[in-house]
Design an enzyme around this catalytic site. Sequence first.
Site, PDB file in Angstrom:
ATOM      1  N   ALA A 222       0.827  -1.213   0.000  1.00 52.30           N
ATOM      2  CA  ALA A 222       0.000   0.000   0.000  1.00 52.30           C
ATOM      3  C   ALA A 222       0.864   1.268   0.000  1.00 52.30           C
ATOM      4  CB  ALA A 222      -0.927  -0.026   1.200  1.00 52.30           C
ATOM      5  N   HIS A 223       0.177   2.388  -0.035  1.00 49.47           N
ATOM      6  CA  HIS A 223       0.818   3.709  -0.107  1.00 49.47           C
ATOM      7  C   HIS A 223       1.763   3.950   1.077  1.00 49.47           C
ATOM      8  CE1 HIS A 223      -1.947   5.277   2.999  1.00 49.47           C
ATOM      9  NE2 HIS A 223      -2.814   4.445   2.445  1.00 49.47           N
ATOM     10  N   ASN A 224       2.906   4.562   0.764  1.00 45.76           N
ATOM     11  CA  ASN A 224       3.857   5.026   1.786  1.00 45.76           C
ATOM     12  C   ASN A 224       4.561   3.913   2.554  1.00 45.76           C
ATOM     13  OD1 ASN A 224       1.616   7.341   1.579  1.00 45.76           O
ATOM     14  ND2 ASN A 224       3.573   8.259   2.161  1.00 45.76           N
TER      15      ASN A 224
ATOM     16  N   SER B 167       1.696   2.815   5.073  1.00 47.13           N
ATOM     17  CA  SER B 167       2.686   3.393   5.981  1.00 47.13           C
ATOM     18  C   SER B 167       3.388   2.358   6.854  1.00 47.13           C
ATOM     19  CB  SER B 167       2.038   4.463   6.874  1.00 47.13           C
ATOM     20  OG  SER B 167       1.472   5.472   6.079  1.00 47.13           O
TER      21      SER B 167
END
Lengths: 348, 348, 348
Positions: C236-238, C256
């Site tokens: 996922a993102h980050n 994250s």
Amino acid sequence: MAKTLSELTNLISGKLIGDDQTAISSVTTIEIPQSGAITFANDEKNLAKLQGTDIAAVLVPESITEFEKPLIQVANPKLAWAHLLWAFHPAREFDQTISENAFVHPSATIGSNVTLEPFSVVRENAKVGDGSVIRSGSIIDKNVTVGSNTIIHPRVTVYQDCQIGSNVILHSGVVVGADGFGYVFDGQRQFKVPQVGNVIIEDHVEIGANSTIDRATAGSTVIHAGVKIDNLVQIAHNCELGSHTVVCAQVGISGSCSVGQYSTLAGQVGFGDHCEVGNQVIVGAQAGLPTGKKVPDGSILLGSPARPMADMKKQFGAQLRSAETLKVVRDLAKRVEELEKKLDKQEV
Amino acid sequence: MAKTLSELTNLISGKLIGDDQTAISSVTTIEIPQSGAITFANDEKNLAKLQGTDIAAVLVPESITEFEKPLIQVANPKLAWAHLLWAFHPAREFDQTISENAFVHPSATIGSNVTLEPFSVVRENAKVGDGSVIRSGSIIDKNVTVGSNTIIHPRVTVYQDCQIGSNVILHSGVVVGADGFGYVFDGQRQFKVPQVGNVIIEDHVEIGANSTIDRATAGSTVIHAGVKIDNLVQIAHNCELGSHTVVCAQVGISGSCSVGQYSTLAGQVGFGDHCEVGNQVIVGAQAGLPTGKKVPDGSILLGSPARPMADMKKQFGAQLRSAETLKVVRDLAKRVEELEKKLDKQEV
Amino acid sequence: MAKTLSELTNLISGKLIGDDQTAISSVTTIEIPQSGAITFANDEKNLAKLQGTDIAAVLVPESITEFEKPLIQVANPKLAWAHLLWAFHPAREFDQTISENAFVHPSATIGSNVTLEPFSVVRENAKVGDGSVIRSGSIIDKNVTVGSNTIIHPRVTVYQDCQIGSNVILHSGVVVGADGFGYVFDGQRQFKVPQVGNVIIEDHVEIGANSTIDRATAGSTVIHAGVKIDNLVQIAHNCELGSHTVVCAQVGISGSCSVGQYSTLAGQVGFGDHCEVGNQVIVGAQAGLPTGKKVPDGSILLGSPARPMADMKKQFGAQLRSAETLKVVRDLAKRVEELEKKLDKQEV
């Protein structure tokens, strides 16, 4: 691109505390408090993380009134922050042309201001609404309708007869309308059941990369308005997802399940077929719902097989101690035997 | 398109009870009992759901003899229903032409009545058999063979040297023959092991959207005849799936596993590597088989780590009560201590 | 293509025991000990499996000195075997031409000896480094950079602004840089948070078929050098994955999260968001890390929710016996009640 705090405060109808001519050049997250940027903090604890950093200003709830940097008070700081992100990063503009390298069947209907990128395909009797974008390598099969202002990213397949609404976003690799997984065993082999239904995706739905939504055996698989689906999710034939429900990555929903509105399915959740899940339900990560499970509105479920959160937390707690408990039980068994012997002796 | 009950009864070799001139215009599921339609009911309980509806006729087992609507008695009502669905919804016909927008290497061999849609690719020395369909965006890499009457839906990749049988269906996004996941750690980094084998997919296999079947390190990954694989399934290098086995969505099989014939792996099942699973085995949803697990013919397994169903059901039952059991144990511990004290006192 | 044992011994700096003119025509696995082939055995037990077979020679550790066939002693037999596989199966050569059926935007920069296969797309301001390969149906979106000697297999999407290093391999169906899954609930609907970051994939990374790596909300999702990711994985993102970490099939990492270097995540592992996992950590198959979990360097975790291996093995052991334990507890409860009654009677 820099904007003053005054402009930004107006944009989100906030209340400014501090210098309204402060220049803001970007919107950032709390982890990257770069110079000239604005971010948000939902509470004092998060705000404290920004002390001594280069951050230029902070969006905060109305309860927070003081900080070393200018503040904008708003009802929902994260929502205001999302609006500011859009102000600094407007949606990508596509070129609104039909590439000469696109394949468009003569019977297809293409609206105005449509973008068809190279190697996109629009087949017999398909319709693409005004302002929609079909990016490279995507296939809009025969009799498909796509609404207006929908973005179909590269390499998406929409099989025949499916309906895609307006303001929908389908990310790369999505497959809408592949055959549902239906067979009848004839004693020797699996005989394929024709999958003659379709998929209906309503307005404002977003579906993540490489997710798959199967067509109905008969009737429709329906994804209602505003549903958000993450990557690598599987939605089987004849399912129905209620409006504004959120489905996280790698969830798998078997055939003929329904989920209500405003529910949340966390990552890697699995459903057996014919589950009926209500509104505003939350299902925790990796939970498993057995076939036919009925879940009332407002439930929170955890675990596999899934149970109400409060019960499951107790169960997890007990399981954590289960090795220790086993020892205690064995010890008790010995002591009880001891006691029984003593009492037997007395009686003799 | 309407057909009489007489025609339909002949088609499936059933026995009609009721007016043989009744017109049937569609085939439906029990949930959508529309006017003019025929569906099936496997038992009296399901048949009762059709009372008072607009349904025109019902396929039933031979044990059912009476209903308010005409009945067709057959040995296997669901199978007869699937046959009627085909009668009303014949398989899609493709245009049997080589699109001028397809890329076909001069050394490729293309059979008769083959469809190559726009932006499909057939590379060096590949062979596509008679009547097969390669839809848009699919890549048939060098030295691949595709049998006859196989349908490769849009955006499928078949890597070099793989073999696809006849009457196979590969849904959109399938990847056949990507490298197996093999590395040797050299003390500093993961050194790639070349994956020099291939994938063999036998006749009558169907593979769902975005599933991946990796090529063997050496030798072949083999999917035997009649296997049905759902969406988003991962089959690793050097696995072998026996004929007519069914693999549901999001199952993951690690390297060098074998599964026998007529087995069923439910959704989200995971296998460690080198598992050996027999014939007619059922593995329940989300179950996990540890590395090297051997599973005899006819087993039914549940849970992670997986156990025989009967044992696992007892375990699940005990786990459900584990918080309560913990309380009982703590209470018993106190009571036993009490008893010990009392007896000690007596002895003193 | 046959090589002498003398040549092979030199190639891997081993020590030969046996006839140095023995001809070797292929490299195989221990399961397929074909005539003329060489394989490896890490210990006496595996070597014994090769007794009486047609195998021509065996790579062994220095501790093994005798066998019925010639041996090459090396420090790491499997690593030497992988090197020999490369010697017999050199990496595929692509034709280093820009297909006239590729779409290349005039503002793109294409290095020397680049291969662009038919129906590949390279958009505005994208850069493709020397010797890299963009296979059919892949989309390199605007402002993307691809390093040198990178292979992008058929049907890969790299969204705008992402950076792909050198000597990277992306398998078919990979999606790099689709939007992170970020919304703010505004009381009525999920409001989309623009995802304005990117993905950075460093050198020597390999990503398996149909895996998805989301772009960061702001900043970058980073896959460090030498990471190996299997099929159908979601990052996922980050997130940030440390160098040389290995991620097996169908793992899902929420937003994250960070993972250190040289860690291993087995199949179907799931992470909640904001997990922080150290270096040289191993997470067992199907394990689940709850949101915010911190895992120290060198940990080995199992189960969902995940625990240290030693504790979890005890827990699994106790769970296996939980039905039996429940019976024991019920029996003890009766016996304690019995004892209490007896003592009560005595006291009366």
